[in-house]
Enzyme design. Structure first.
Site, mmCIF file in Angstrom:
data_model
loop_
_atom_site.group_PDB
_atom_site.id
_atom_site.type_symbol
_atom_site.label_atom_id
_atom_site.label_comp_id
_atom_site.label_asym_id
_atom_site.label_seq_id
_atom_site.Cartn_x
_atom_site.Cartn_y
_atom_site.Cartn_z
ATOM 1 N N LEU A 97 16.311 32.294 -39.907
ATOM 2 C CA LEU A 97 16.614 33.067 -38.707
ATOM 3 C C LEU A 97 18.121 33.134 -38.622
ATOM 4 O O LEU A 97 18.795 32.111 -38.777
ATOM 5 C CB LEU A 97 16.047 32.401 -37.448
ATOM 6 C CG LEU A 97 14.525 32.359 -37.286
ATOM 7 C CD1 LEU A 97 14.152 31.603 -36.020
ATOM 8 C CD2 LEU A 97 13.937 33.758 -37.257
ATOM 9 N N ASP A 98 18.676 34.321 -38.381
ATOM 10 C CA ASP A 98 20.137 34.398 -38.357
ATOM 11 C C ASP A 98 20.697 33.680 -37.134
ATOM 12 O O ASP A 98 19.966 33.277 -36.230
ATOM 13 C CB ASP A 98 20.622 35.849 -38.468
ATOM 14 C CG ASP A 98 20.306 36.698 -37.252
ATOM 15 O OD1 ASP A 98 20.503 36.231 -36.117
ATOM 16 O OD2 ASP A 98 19.871 37.846 -37.437
ATOM 17 N N ARG A 99 21.992 33.525 -37.106
ATOM 18 C CA ARG A 99 22.643 32.680 -36.113
ATOM 19 C C ARG A 99 22.318 33.103 -34.676
ATOM 20 O O ARG A 99 22.171 32.253 -33.787
ATOM 21 C CB ARG A 99 24.159 32.717 -36.340
ATOM 22 C CG ARG A 99 24.936 31.748 -35.471
ATOM 23 C CD ARG A 99 26.421 31.863 -35.743
ATOM 24 N NE ARG A 99 27.191 30.988 -34.883
ATOM 25 C CZ ARG A 99 28.501 31.041 -34.751
ATOM 26 N NH1 ARG A 99 29.203 31.929 -35.466
ATOM 27 N NH2 ARG A 99 29.136 30.215 -33.945
#
Length: 237
Positions: A97-99
């Site tokens: 999951l991206d930041r």
């Protein structure tokens, strides 16, 4: 861990000794004769017997985290906090999951499971709650169902878009995908001229994010949940 890894590195057998045991039907897993040295084994799910003597198997770690914004999906980083910082054991996230995306993240030290689950061939569904900066209509639902093409010609498999609420300024929806391309959900909406303002993963395969986990919290998976993930990855137990 594969059976041959356990026999070679934990039981200290030679390759020839290991294969003689298998050929002689001396190894049983959950009371079934083992003929495949590459089968995945885990102390949570298996009982291993060699010549009717029980063996102590390693138990892998399996966690569900409600990832908050700000953490990166990595084991370590020199500048930014990671999803693994709170764990004492060596584990890693399944997929990413991206930041700035939050929600359900699975972590494990089971290499085969973490490799298989994100692969498109297993068609494991990931469900996201998303908000975008404009109006969603039946046209976008149809486009997602056909498969979105990113700018640059990268094509996505058909996805399910369910509109929850829609108006000219902001729409909310649920998106179900079976792939895991880099920033896939955000890029899918960019391809239909909409910008994602909020993204949360709420389901991975059969596992759903519950209200028991606040952002940043995590818990160990139950035996039944571990079995569900093994089923998704078509691993035998």
């Amino acid at each position: 861990m594969r059976l041959y890894q356990y026999l070679l590195f934990e039981k200290k057998l030679s390759k020839n000794s290991m294969r003689r045991l298998i050929r002689s039907n001396a190894i049983r897993l959950n009371d079934q004769i083992v003929t495949d040295e590459a089968i995945e084994i885990d102390g949570w799910l298996h009982q291993l017997m060699i010549y009717d003597e029980p063996c102590q198997l390693i138990r892998h770690s399996y966690y569900m985290m409600n990832k908050p914004k700000g953490l990166i999906s990595a084991t370590e980083d020199k500048k930014l906090p990671t999803v693994c910082d709170q764990f004492s054991e060596k584990i890693w996230p399944i997929g990413r999951l991206d930041r700035n995306t939050e929600g359900l993240l699975l972590l494990t030290d089971n290499g085969q499971l973490s490799f298989r689950l994100p692969l498109p061939k297993y068609k494991v569904e990931k469900v996201y709650r998303v908000k975008v900066n404009g109006l969603l209509t039946a046209n976008e639902v149809e486009q997602f169902a056909r498969g979105i093409e990113f700018y640059g010609g990268i094509y996505c498999a058909p996805a399910k878009l369910e509109i929850i609420d829609a108006n000219q300024n902001e729409s909310e929806a649920r998106v179900t995908i079976t792939e895991g391309k880099f920033h896939q959900v955000k890029k899918m909406f960019l391809a239909v001229n909409l910008y994602v303002t909020y993204l949360q993963r709420i389901q991975y395969g059969p596992l759903k994010l519950g209200y028991d986990l606040q952002p940043g919290e995590f818990r160990a998976l139950s035996i039944d949940e571990i079995k569900m993930l093994w089923d998704c990855a078509q691993l035998q137990y």
